[in-house]
Write an enzyme that holds these catalytic residues in place. Structure first.
Site, short mmCIF file in Angstrom:
data_model
loop_
_atom_site.label_atom_id
_atom_site.label_comp_id
_atom_site.label_asym_id
_atom_site.label_seq_id
_atom_site.Cartn_x
_atom_site.Cartn_y
_atom_site.Cartn_z
N TYR A 33 1.97 5.99 0.01
CA TYR A 33 2.43 6.80 1.14
C TYR A 33 3.93 7.03 1.06
CZ TYR A 33 4.51 2.76 3.60
OH TYR A 33 5.27 1.69 3.96
N ARG A 52 9.92 9.91 -5.17
CA ARG A 52 9.35 8.55 -5.13
C ARG A 52 7.83 8.60 -4.98
NH1 ARG A 52 11.62 4.50 -0.66
NH2 ARG A 52 10.31 5.79 0.67
N ARG A 100 -18.59 2.28 -2.91
CA ARG A 100 -17.65 1.19 -3.14
C ARG A 100 -17.88 0.52 -4.50
NH1 ARG A 100 -16.64 -4.20 -2.74
NH2 ARG A 100 -14.60 -4.79 -1.93
N LYS A 147 5.10 2.27 -3.37
CA LYS A 147 4.95 2.33 -1.91
C LYS A 147 3.46 2.40 -1.57
CE LYS A 147 7.39 4.40 2.03
NZ LYS A 147 7.74 3.17 2.73
N GLU A 179 14.15 -7.92 0.86
CA GLU A 179 14.39 -6.74 1.70
C GLU A 179 13.76 -6.99 3.06
OE1 GLU A 179 12.32 -3.27 0.07
OE2 GLU A 179 10.78 -4.60 -0.74
N1 PLP Z 1 11.64 -1.50 1.96
C1 PLP Z 1 10.40 -1.46 2.42
C2 PLP Z 1 9.46 -2.58 2.10
C3 PLP Z 1 9.95 -0.37 3.20
O1 PLP Z 1 8.70 -0.32 3.66
C4 PLP Z 1 10.88 0.66 3.49
C5 PLP Z 1 10.48 1.81 4.30
O2 PLP Z 1 9.39 1.94 4.76
C6 PLP Z 1 12.18 0.56 3.01
C7 PLP Z 1 12.54 -0.53 2.23
C8 PLP Z 1 13.20 1.63 3.29
O3 PLP Z 1 12.98 2.75 2.46
P1 PLP Z 1 13.41 4.21 2.91
O4 PLP Z 1 14.88 4.18 3.10
O5 PLP Z 1 13.00 5.04 1.76
O6 PLP Z 1 12.66 4.51 4.18
#
Ligand code: PLP
Length: 287
Positions: A33, A52, A100, A147, A179
């Site tokens: 996503y 991305r 599935r 992501k 993070e």
């Molecule tokens: N890190 C994680 C785990 C995230 O889920 C997100 C955003 O959803 C970010 C960092 C920040 O990324 P962005 O600046 O691209 O929204």
């Protein structure tokens, strides 16, 4: 006016948007996503988000259903149809619908879903006061650079943060902050330099992080791309986070300890202003 969403080629009221039971996103979390901020009806940093998305799709081998121009057109159309001026646009692509089975299906078409969420970003109350974070162990998988829609670890971590009276979880591995649960984590040292973890498979390459690094270089603020420990964060002069739906948000307490005097710091506030200016004049970043 009913909320309009996008599903597999159609714009339709949310009540009519139905995804089949056997969608692999629902059964396996087999999808990726993106989320893009919207300010004054404009998509912020959208090219970088689409880049991305392409990378995430490539890493999990789901074909990208649209070109960047097509994605942009669909996103802008959805923002327009919902009359949204400020907030967030979410879009996801799953491997599609099939009986599935773990193996990739032979003939499934990717499922594409997109919706908007109105939200105050520029004048968010949290930006004035700052937010509290708590640290929790990072229990995610080893490819955090993708992501993925698998967000169970983030759901549990952010819920734990909420139950501890905080608004975000800072995830910790081997004593170092990776993070936030849904944001990139930064501190500012007593000497005035910004510290952020370098990109690797251990973190998502935040798009707001990327713009922020560009802005700090442009404005001559010292920057160190290195890992930082929880103890360094406790002792920092300032702390903040970045994400597409928050831009730059001051962090004023970590694990119940105030960061410095417990108020948003001057470098954080300056960076937030610079980011807001850039978002209002997007041509600047492209130069
Ligand atoms: N890190 C994680 C785990 C995230 O889920 C997100 C955003 O959803 C970010 C960092 C920040 O990324 P962005 O600046 O691209 O929204």
């Amino acid at each position: 006016m009913s909320r309009i969403v996008f599903l597999n080629g159609s714009f339709l009221p949310i009540e009519e948007a139905k995804v089949p039971f056997m969608d692999r996103g629902f059964l396996f979390g087999d999808g990726v996503y993106e989320g893009v901020g919207v300010l004054d009806g404009r998509l912020i940093d959208n090219e970088a988000h689409l880049e991305r998305l392409e990378r995430s799709l490539g890493e999990v081998r789901i074909p990208n259903p649209y070109s960047r121009a097509e994605w942009t057109h669909l996103q802008e159309e959805l923002v327009r149809r919902n009359g949204m001026t400020e907030g967030f646009i979410y879009f996801q692509v799953t491997r599609g619908v099939a009986e599935r089975d773990f193996f990739f299906p032979e003939n499934a078409e990717p499922t594409v879903a997109m919706f908007t969420q109105a939200k105050a970003i520029a004048n968010a109350p949290a930006a004035e006061k700052g937010i509290a974070v708590v640290t929790v162990p990072d229990m995610r998988w080893q490819r955090r650079d993708i992501k993925s829609i698998n967000l169970l670890a983030q759901v549990l971590s952010k819920q734990a943060a909420k139950e501890a009276g905080a608004q975000e979880a800072w995830l910790v591995e081997d004593g170092f902050v990776t993070e936030g649960g849904s944001s990139s984590a930064f501190i500012v040292t007593r000497e005035g330099s910004i510290v952020v973890r370098p990109l690797s498979q251990a973190i998502l390459p935040g798009i707001t992080r990327k713009s922020l690094l560009w802005l700090s270089r442009e404005s001559g603020i010292a920057l160190e791309e290195r890992r930082f420990t929880v103890d360094e964060a406790y002792a920092a002069a300032e702390a903040f986070l970045t994400s597409a739906s928050n831009f730059v948000l001051p962090v004023v307490s970590i694990d119940g300890r105030p960061v410095a005097d417990g108020k948003p710091g001057p470098i954080t506030q300056r960076l937030r202003q610079l980011y807001l200016q850039m978002a209002s004049a997007p041509a600047m970043a492209a130069e």
